[in-house]
Design a protein around this motif. Structure first.
Motif, PDB file in Angstrom:
ATOM      1  N   LYS A 258      29.210  14.076 -60.769  1.00 29.65           N
ATOM      2  CA  LYS A 258      28.613  13.429 -62.022  1.00 29.65           C
ATOM      3  C   LYS A 258      29.095  12.238 -62.429  1.00 29.65           C
ATOM      4  CE  LYS A 258      26.785  17.734 -64.048  1.00 29.65           C
ATOM      5  NZ  LYS A 258      26.743  18.562 -65.147  1.00 29.65           N
ATOM      6  N   THR A 259      28.350  11.435 -63.414  1.00 32.04           N
ATOM      7  CA  THR A 259      28.981  10.305 -63.943  1.00 32.04           C
ATOM      8  C   THR A 259      28.802  10.457 -65.340  1.00 32.04           C
ATOM      9  OG1 THR A 259      27.099   9.031 -63.598  1.00 32.04           O
ATOM     10  CG2 THR A 259      28.529   8.682 -61.933  1.00 32.04           C
TER      11      THR A 259
ATOM     12  N   ARG B 127      31.054  18.519 -72.746  1.00 34.83           N
ATOM     13  CA  ARG B 127      30.811  18.322 -71.368  1.00 34.83           C
ATOM     14  C   ARG B 127      31.661  17.595 -70.417  1.00 34.83           C
ATOM     15  NH1 ARG B 127      24.416  16.356 -73.078  1.00 34.83           N
ATOM     16  NH2 ARG B 127      23.550  18.361 -73.793  1.00 34.83           N
TER      17      ARG B 127
ATOM     18  N   ASP C  41      28.162   4.652 -65.286  1.00 36.06           N
ATOM     19  CA  ASP C  41      28.048   5.013 -63.738  1.00 36.06           C
ATOM     20  C   ASP C  41      29.033   5.169 -63.276  1.00 36.06           C
ATOM     21  OD1 ASP C  41      25.283   4.255 -63.744  1.00 36.06           O
ATOM     22  OD2 ASP C  41      25.548   2.310 -64.000  1.00 36.06           O
TER      23      ASP C  41
ATOM     24  N   GLN D  73      28.939  18.458 -56.347  1.00 33.23           N
ATOM     25  CA  GLN D  73      28.149  17.201 -56.582  1.00 33.23           C
ATOM     26  C   GLN D  73      29.130  16.390 -57.580  1.00 33.23           C
ATOM     27  OE1 GLN D  73      25.006  18.760 -58.822  1.00 33.23           O
ATOM     28  NE2 GLN D  73      23.750  18.890 -57.018  1.00 33.23           N
TER      29      GLN D  73
ATOM     30  N   LYS E  28      26.690   8.960 -67.616  1.00 38.40           N
ATOM     31  CA  LYS E  28      25.489   8.988 -68.027  1.00 38.40           C
ATOM     32  C   LYS E  28      24.742  10.522 -67.877  1.00 38.40           C
ATOM     33  CE  LYS E  28      23.305   7.386 -63.541  1.00 38.40           C
ATOM     34  NZ  LYS E  28      24.384   6.953 -62.926  1.00 38.40           N
ATOM     35  N   ASP E  29      25.226  11.377 -67.077  1.00 40.69           N
ATOM     36  CA  ASP E  29      24.845  12.705 -66.801  1.00 40.69           C
ATOM     37  C   ASP E  29      25.380  13.601 -67.933  1.00 40.69           C
ATOM     38  OD1 ASP E  29      23.705  12.161 -64.122  1.00 40.69           O
ATOM     39  OD2 ASP E  29      25.811  12.146 -63.482  1.00 40.69           O
ATOM     40  N   ILE E  30      26.286  13.323 -69.034  1.00 38.54           N
ATOM     41  CA  ILE E  30      26.495  14.178 -69.771  1.00 38.54           C
ATOM     42  C   ILE E  30      26.198  13.689 -71.118  1.00 38.54           C
ATOM     43  CG2 ILE E  30      28.592  15.305 -68.532  1.00 38.54           C
ATOM     44  CD1 ILE E  30      29.059  12.664 -71.428  1.00 38.54           C
TER      45      ILE E  30
ATOM     46  N   ASN F   5      32.709  18.105 -60.195  1.00 39.79           N
ATOM     47  CA  ASN F   5      31.435  17.983 -60.898  1.00 39.79           C
ATOM     48  C   ASN F   5      31.488  17.574 -62.511  1.00 39.79           C
ATOM     49  OD1 ASN F   5      28.499  17.548 -60.768  1.00 39.79           O
ATOM     50  ND2 ASN F   5      28.203  19.732 -61.022  1.00 39.79           N
TER      51      ASN F   5
END
Length: 438
Positions: free
Chosen positions: A203-204, A376, A344, A201, A206-208, A152
């Motif tokens: 994450k990519t 992150r 992405d 999960q 963009k999530d951080i 993740n």
């Protein structure tokens, strides 16, 4: 209660991971000693843990009684990015300081972290030396090769985790998995066939990302203009692009950007052909290609304008000539950003030298990723306080461990070996702790 020591502590990533695992299992814990030689890293450690680590491990005179040892010992001697000198490098010998401490204090267990190159350095002999030394001290040793992107955390970072247990080989349910080879493979494979898909999960990048980044992280107006012109204003074309002069592929080069002067399409095509063909084995085995003679160049460039193109590129200093051989003048270190991350997918591996030059495009605006975004990418919680000096923060995060990976490794270790760990007097637990674990 687990009493542990935190050696080569850096900014405390391994400590955070162990403490998070203990908190989840309801185990009391206490760090009885930390050691770190870098002064600025000690400042960050003190900001977050309220203690200033002791300095050079070789200078520590007294170590309190402890149960468990954490050590992310120096990785440069074994890293693919370094010279791979191993025990021939002074830093490599610091493993033997760990060995001395384990021998003198006989802890119940340990977790050591290093780069994946440790397993293959010197034909595997370096790794065999380490495992043999630990085994002779009475410890069973297991190791895992794990990629942070499986936990993740959107970073392609493969590290080795060595786990030791006094008197027997540790039981583990986690299995080694080096994950996707790069960001492109991550997007193609996704989570199909991944050992960890049922647990975490994914994450990519963009999530951080921070919602708003300070303007100081934005690329300069001049560099932004160069980038925009090179990609025809389509900013999505920068996703996953590396800025480097001696490699082809999904890359932009100084001649594409016009850093030393505008280049014609013919000149750019010539330079791209040159960097692609100079790596051919028929021309030599140099890692990034060799200088080529005019005769060699004529084997892949057939147009009649060759002489004028070479003269123009020599004049602009994109090309250099020595002894009748030609090679590109590589300027990748001059770029404000050397790699734009794909939002992405996952990030490339953070390093202490280049973390400050990773980029991202947000709302058609190219910028560098921020120190918080680097944190992150290593799985540090947002409540973790970063060093106020950005240069120090980037360097420290590039050297850090990925916190969620350490947490999951320690959860697995503690759950599967608790009966053995609890036999020692120092590990006797309250009914609450035992019930929580079992």
């Amino acid at each position: 209660m687990i009493k542990f020591i935190d050696l080569f502590a850096g900014i405390g990533g391994m400590r955070l991971g162990l403490e998070a695992a203990c908190q989840e299992l309801g185990i009391d814990y206490r760090c009885v000693l930390s050691s770190e030689i870098d002064a600025k890293a000690c400042e960050t450690y003190n900001l977050n843990f309220g203690e200033n680590p002791q300095g050079d491990i070789r200078s520590i005179q007294q170590i309190p009684e402890f149960d468990f040892l954490l050590a992310g010992f120096p990785c440069q001697p074994f890293s693919y990015a370094g010279k791979q000198e191993g025990f021939g490098d002074t830093r490599g010998t610091l493993f033997f300081e760990i060995e001395k401490i384990i021998k003198a204090h006989n802890p119940t267990g340990f977790l050591l972290e290093n780069v994946r190159g440790l397993t293959s350095h010197d034909g595997g002999r370096t790794f065999q030396t380490i495992v043999k030394a630990l085994s002779e001290l009475g410890y069973g040793v297991r190791y895992l090769l794990l990629n942070s992107s499986n936990f993740n955390v959107p970073q392609n970072r493969v590290r080795i985790y060595l786990l030791g247990l006094k008197g027997q080989t540790p039981n583990l349910t986690l299995q080694s998995d080096k994950g996707a080879a790069d960001s492109h493979a991550f997007k193609q494979i996704g989570i199909q066939g991944n050992l960890f898909r049922q647990y975490f999960q994914f994450k990519t990048v963009k999530d951080i990302l921070e919602e708003e980044a300070d303007r100081k992280y934005f690329c300069s107006a001049e560099f932004t203009q160069m980038l925009g012109k090179a990609i025809g204003g389509n900013w999505q074309k920068l996703n996953g692009v590396r800025l480097i002069d001696f490699r082809g592929g999904n890359s932009l080069h100084s001649w594409d950007l016009g850093i030393k002067g505008e280049c014609s399409e013919a000149e750019r095509n010539f330079m791209n052909l040159l960097i692609a063909n100079r790596r051919k084995k028929s021309f030599g085995s140099h890692k990034d290609g060799k200088s080529l003679t005019l005769e060699q160049i004529k084997t892949f460039y057939f147009k009649p304008d060759l002489a004028s193109i070479i003269d123009s590129l020599l004049d602009k200093k994109y090309l250099k000539e020595k002894g009748g051989k030609y090679s590109p003048v590589c300027g990748n270190m001059s770029f404000e950003v050397f790699k734009f991350l794909d939002p992405d997918s996952i990030s490339i591996t953070l390093t202490s030298s280049d973390a400050h030059r990773l980029g991202i495009v947000v709302n058609n605006q190219p910028r560098r990723i921020t120190p918080r975004e680097c944190a992150r990418l290593q799985g540090f919680p947002d409540g973790y306080r970063l060093h106020p000096d950005d240069s120090a923060a980037y360097r420290q995060l590039g050297n850090a461990v990925t916190v969620p990976v350490v947490k999951e490794v320690m959860l697995d270790y503690l759950k599967n070996n608790w009966s053995q760990l609890n036999r020692g007097k120092r590990w006797q637990n309250s009914p609450r702790e035992i019930a929580a674990i079992l």
